[in-house]
Design a protein around this motif. Structure first.
Motif, mmCIF file in Angstrom:
data_model
loop_
_atom_site.group_PDB
_atom_site.id
_atom_site.type_symbol
_atom_site.label_atom_id
_atom_site.label_comp_id
_atom_site.label_asym_id
_atom_site.label_seq_id
_atom_site.Cartn_x
_atom_site.Cartn_y
_atom_site.Cartn_z
ATOM 1 N N GLY A 1 111.263 19.095 -33.555
ATOM 2 C CA GLY A 1 111.325 18.126 -32.455
ATOM 3 C C GLY A 1 112.737 17.658 -32.185
ATOM 4 N N THR A 2 113.490 17.433 -33.244
ATOM 5 C CA THR A 2 114.895 17.039 -33.081
ATOM 6 C C THR A 2 115.673 18.152 -32.400
ATOM 7 O OG1 THR A 2 114.770 15.648 -35.049
ATOM 8 C CG2 THR A 2 116.967 16.315 -34.320
ATOM 9 N N LEU A 3 115.433 19.382 -32.808
ATOM 10 C CA LEU A 3 116.090 20.520 -32.171
ATOM 11 C C LEU A 3 115.726 20.592 -30.692
ATOM 12 C CD1 LEU A 3 117.872 23.048 -32.568
ATOM 13 C CD2 LEU A 3 115.785 24.303 -33.116
ATOM 14 N N HIS A 4 114.444 20.413 -30.372
ATOM 15 C CA HIS A 4 114.006 20.418 -28.973
ATOM 16 C C HIS A 4 114.747 19.355 -28.169
ATOM 17 C CE1 HIS A 4 109.800 22.456 -29.528
ATOM 18 N NE2 HIS A 4 110.802 23.249 -29.836
ATOM 19 N N ASP A 5 114.812 18.137 -28.707
ATOM 20 C CA ASP A 5 115.479 17.043 -27.990
ATOM 21 C C ASP A 5 116.953 17.330 -27.773
ATOM 22 O OD1 ASP A 5 113.083 15.691 -27.898
ATOM 23 O OD2 ASP A 5 113.545 14.369 -29.590
ATOM 24 N N LYS A 6 117.619 17.897 -28.771
ATOM 25 C CA LYS A 6 119.048 18.190 -28.648
ATOM 26 C C LYS A 6 119.305 19.334 -27.664
ATOM 27 C CE LYS A 6 120.317 15.093 -31.557
ATOM 28 N NZ LYS A 6 120.993 13.886 -31.121
ATOM 29 N N ILE A 7 118.380 20.279 -27.589
ATOM 30 C CA ILE A 7 118.525 21.373 -26.620
ATOM 31 C C ILE A 7 118.338 20.829 -25.202
ATOM 32 C CG2 ILE A 7 117.489 23.510 -25.747
ATOM 33 C CD1 ILE A 7 116.884 24.211 -28.696
ATOM 34 N N LYS A 8 117.320 19.991 -25.015
ATOM 35 C CA LYS A 8 117.064 19.432 -23.685
ATOM 36 C C LYS A 8 118.207 18.555 -23.192
ATOM 37 C CE LYS A 8 112.973 17.644 -24.086
ATOM 38 N NZ LYS A 8 111.721 16.951 -23.812
ATOM 39 N N SER A 9 118.806 17.795 -24.084
ATOM 40 C CA SER A 9 119.899 16.906 -23.674
ATOM 41 C C SER A 9 121.231 17.649 -23.535
ATOM 42 C CB SER A 9 120.057 15.769 -24.682
ATOM 43 O OG SER A 9 120.578 16.251 -25.901
ATOM 44 N N GLY A 10 121.320 18.846 -24.087
ATOM 45 C CA GLY A 10 122.573 19.595 -24.062
ATOM 46 C C GLY A 10 123.513 19.199 -25.183
ATOM 47 N N ASN B 1 124.797 21.025 -37.291
ATOM 48 C CA ASN B 1 124.827 20.197 -38.503
ATOM 49 C C ASN B 1 124.117 18.856 -38.342
ATOM 50 O OD1 ASN B 1 126.289 22.148 -39.912
ATOM 51 N ND2 ASN B 1 128.223 21.356 -39.160
ATOM 52 N N ILE B 2 122.876 18.885 -37.885
ATOM 53 C CA ILE B 2 122.073 17.678 -37.733
ATOM 54 C C ILE B 2 121.120 17.603 -38.923
ATOM 55 C CG2 ILE B 2 120.364 16.513 -36.299
ATOM 56 C CD1 ILE B 2 121.505 18.240 -33.949
ATOM 57 N N THR B 3 121.074 16.458 -39.588
ATOM 58 C CA THR B 3 120.141 16.259 -40.692
ATOM 59 C C THR B 3 119.073 15.269 -40.252
ATOM 60 O OG1 THR B 3 121.909 16.635 -42.286
ATOM 61 C CG2 THR B 3 119.915 15.586 -43.106
ATOM 62 N N VAL B 4 117.816 15.633 -40.460
ATOM 63 C CA VAL B 4 116.711 14.743 -40.094
ATOM 64 C C VAL B 4 116.220 14.004 -41.335
ATOM 65 C CG1 VAL B 4 116.003 16.181 -38.149
ATOM 66 C CG2 VAL B 4 114.952 16.537 -40.369
ATOM 67 N N ASP B 5 115.422 12.968 -41.122
ATOM 68 C CA ASP B 5 114.833 12.218 -42.224
ATOM 69 C C ASP B 5 113.631 12.970 -42.765
ATOM 70 O OD1 ASP B 5 116.630 10.108 -41.931
ATOM 71 O OD2 ASP B 5 115.364 9.131 -40.426
ATOM 72 N N GLN B 6 113.386 12.822 -44.045
ATOM 73 C CA GLN B 6 112.199 13.415 -44.647
ATOM 74 C C GLN B 6 111.034 12.472 -44.409
ATOM 75 O OE1 GLN B 6 112.471 14.349 -48.795
ATOM 76 N NE2 GLN B 6 110.468 15.313 -48.832
ATOM 77 N N LEU B 7 109.986 12.965 -43.777
ATOM 78 C CA LEU B 7 108.859 12.117 -43.399
ATOM 79 C C LEU B 7 107.635 12.323 -44.273
ATOM 80 C CD1 LEU B 7 109.052 12.344 -39.525
ATOM 81 C CD2 LEU B 7 109.988 10.606 -41.021
#
Length: 193
Positions: free
Chosen positions: A149-158, A173-179
């Motif tokens: 989801g984070t990857l999707h959001d970053k692709i959509k925003s450019g 180099n984006i690190t997400v939180d462990q959920l």
């Protein structure tokens, strides 16, 4: 009761007719990502779980994990990468179509994990550029879906393209939180609040 066109198209809502081609292409990329799996250890089981009916990656258009890298645009490196496997990983990455993205799943893929020896690559970013790091040992399906989801959001925003350019062609180099293990995971909506 008619529409006011005195200000031009600015008064219209943003839709497929008034959208920029670039925005439509970004939207299409996020809705049709085809992952090439690279399951190497226990993280691969969690990745398979994310594709199962309980987590259902197919709702994001990702139900088919591609066996051929020429049909994939997302590589999920799940688990430790040995020195012997690193050239194979790079070859598969090189055969993937552009634009292509990489998620490093788990602490072993991200940093070598507990395997601090000559046989294990101490971070898959030494082999391929990594866009999103999903932490954990192993990270569960929730964390993987959050990374997607984070990857999707970053692709959509450019934003991901700007990050790659800033890194000289490397990953974002984006690190997400462990959920995983949280009582109220926020990720089922793929990063949207």
């Amino acid at each position: 009761m008619g529409l006011d066109f005195s200000n031009g198209l600015e008064t219209l809502d943003h839709n497929f007719i008034t959208a920029k081609v670039e925005d439509v292409a970004k939207w299409a990329r996020t809705r049709s990502m085809w992952p090439a799996t690279f399951g190497l250890a226990c993280c691969a089981i969690e990745m398979m779980g994310a594709g199962g009916s309980h987590y259902d990656l197919s709702r994001f258009g990702m139900e088919v994990f591609r066996a051929s890298p020429r049909q994939a645009d997302l590589m999920i490196v799940a688990g430790r990468v040995s020195q012997k496997m690193a050239p194979v990983l790079r070859q598969i990455y090189d055969q993937m179509m552009e634009p292509k993205w990489v998620i490093s799943m788990g602490v072993c893929a991200s940093s070598g994990g507990m395997f601090n020896n000559y046989a294990i690559v101490q971070g898959v970013d030494q082999v391929v550029p990594v866009d999103v790091y999903a932490p954990g040992c192993p990270p569960g399906p929730e964390t993987l879906i959050h990374a997607i989801g984070t990857l999707h959001d970053k692709i959509k925003s450019g934003d991901i393209v700007r990050r790659r350019e800033a890194n000289g062609g490397g990953g974002a180099n984006i690190t997400v939180d462990q959920l995983d293990g949280q009582r109220n995971p926020q990720l089922v909506t793929l990063g949207r609040s």
